[in-house]
Design an enzyme around this catalytic site. Structure first.
Site: not given
Ligand SMILES: Cc1cc2nc3c(=O)[nH]c(=O)nc-3n(C[C@H](O)[C@H](O)[C@H](O)COP(=O)(O)O)c2cc1C
Length: 359
Positions: A108, A252
């Site tokens: 990230s 997301h």
């Molecule tokens: C704690 C956390 C931080 C995240 N930070 C980012 C990020 O910095 N950039 C991004 O594109 N997606 C971010 N996401 C989304 C994840 O890339 C992803 O789309 C999502 O967690 C997938 O779903 P899941 O947690 O059910 O597997 C974040 C998700 C979580 C849980």
């Protein structure tokens, strides 16, 4: 960790460890009513597998070719901010954990280990870099060129985060980074103030960007380009017209717009729009079982990415915890293949699943 046999076991173990104020809310929570968060997982139950028998499944091959290179199985790590909230070794440990099982790790923009630290710690891991497009173009230029120089293969541009979703848990209980942890890709104090970065009234991201930005990014780098957050056929068509290399169908993790489709349900429309073009389609969101991976592949994804499940592994056991969680996905996918009569994951197709309405 021996007694943790499924991803949900890691959820429970991680929850009991992550007790600092607001931390669990940040890592686990979704936005608004958490509709998207809950439905994204539940939606997998509306598809069931159609097993076939008397087929030779004595040897199975889970590998896949993603952006021209091999992964040992089609499950990678989604970009997640501030992984030192989960474990002091943060992103370095998570990237090494992914490399140990031969898959992709997406770092990230908002990481607590820098682009360079992760590349040095995990030289054998396939690394992609996720970009939150910043208001100051020079910051984007800097991040993109640092990622390219450090050997990252692809740039993942996240589209769905023009503003930060309304995450009630952290509005009620804000969180802080652990002592000594910082947003490692930013020098400036503004970049290191987590709360400032998350303050919608003073956006640091560029909310005015349009599809023109794709061409601009192309001019900055030779890395492959993946767009993350697409949920409609219309945007998938535009992505193909703009010749991007890949799309991650994603909401997301239910942390942004809450009233959207679960990614597994949006997949078919995106896959249809992409058609026979070279653009690869992946998905993330709610993948908690190896059979979920199977279903996503059957509905047209080339690969899936996992967010929270990996964070729970990181929280429980650092690098080994990440590897263990990814191994659980791998072994459950392998079992699903065997019991469905499919010898190779690349042979999974639309005839392998059907829609179903659970009572
Ligand atoms: C704690 C956390 C931080 C995240 N930070 C980012 C990020 O910095 N950039 C991004 O594109 N997606 C971010 N996401 C989304 C994840 O890339 C992803 O789309 C999502 O967690 C997938 O779903 P899941 O947690 O059910 O597997 C974040 C998700 C979580 C849980």
């Amino acid at each position: 960790m021996l007694k943790l046999v499924c991803v949900d076991d890691f959820y429970t173990a991680a929850k009991s460890k992550l007790t600092a104020d607001g931390t669990w809310d940040y890592l686990e929570g979704g936005s608004d009513d958490q509709f998207a968060l809950q439905q994204s997982r539940k939606a997998f139950q509306r598809y069931v597998v159609r097993p076939r028998f008397l087929r030779d499944v004595s040897t199975r091959d889970l590998s896949a070719t993603i952006l021209g290179k091999n992964v040992s199985f089609p499950v990678g790590v989604a970009p997640m901010a501030m992984q030192k909230l989960a474990h002091p070794d943060g992103e370095c440990a998570a990237a090494m954990g992914a490399g140990a099982v031969g898959t992709i790790y997406i770092l990230s923009t908002m990481s607590t280990c820098s682009i360079e630290e992760v590349a040095n710690a995990a030289p054998n891991t396939r690394l992609w870099f996720q970009l939150y497009y910043q208001k100051d173009r020079n910051v984007n230029i800097d991040l993109i060129s640092r990622a390219e120089k450090a050997g990252y293969e692809a740039l993942v541009l996240t589209l769905d985060t023009q503003m930060i979703g309304k995450r009630r848990g952290n509005l009620r209980t804000p969180f802080n980074l652990p002592e000594n942890a910082k947003l490692a890709n930013f020098e400036s104090s503004a970049g290191n103030d987590v709360n400032k970065m998350r303050d919608n009234s003073k956006p640091v991201r560029d909310m005015s960007v349009t599809w023109d930005v794709i061409n601009w990014i192309r001019g900055q780098t030779t890395m492959k380009l993946v767009l993350k957050g697409i949920l409609t056929g219309e945007d998938a068509t535009l992505a193909v017209e703009n010749k991007v290399d890949g799309i991650i169908v994603s909401n997301h993790g239910g942390r942004q717009l809450d009233c959207v489709l679960p990614p597994i349900d949006a997949l078919a429309e995106v896959v249809a729009a992409v058609g026979k073009s070279d653009c690869e389609v992946y998905m993330d969101g709610g993948v908690s079982l190896g059979s979920d991976v199977f279903k996503a592949l059957a509905l047209g994804a080339k690969m899936v990415f996992v967010g929270r499940g990996v964070l729970w592994g990181l929280a429980v056991g650092g690098q080994q915890g990440v590897t263990k969680v990814l191994d659980i996905y791998r072994s459950e996918l392998d079992l699903t293949l065997a019991l469905s009569g499919v010898a190779k994951s690349c042979q999974i197709n639309s005839a392998c699943v059907q829609a179903y309405s659970p009572q």
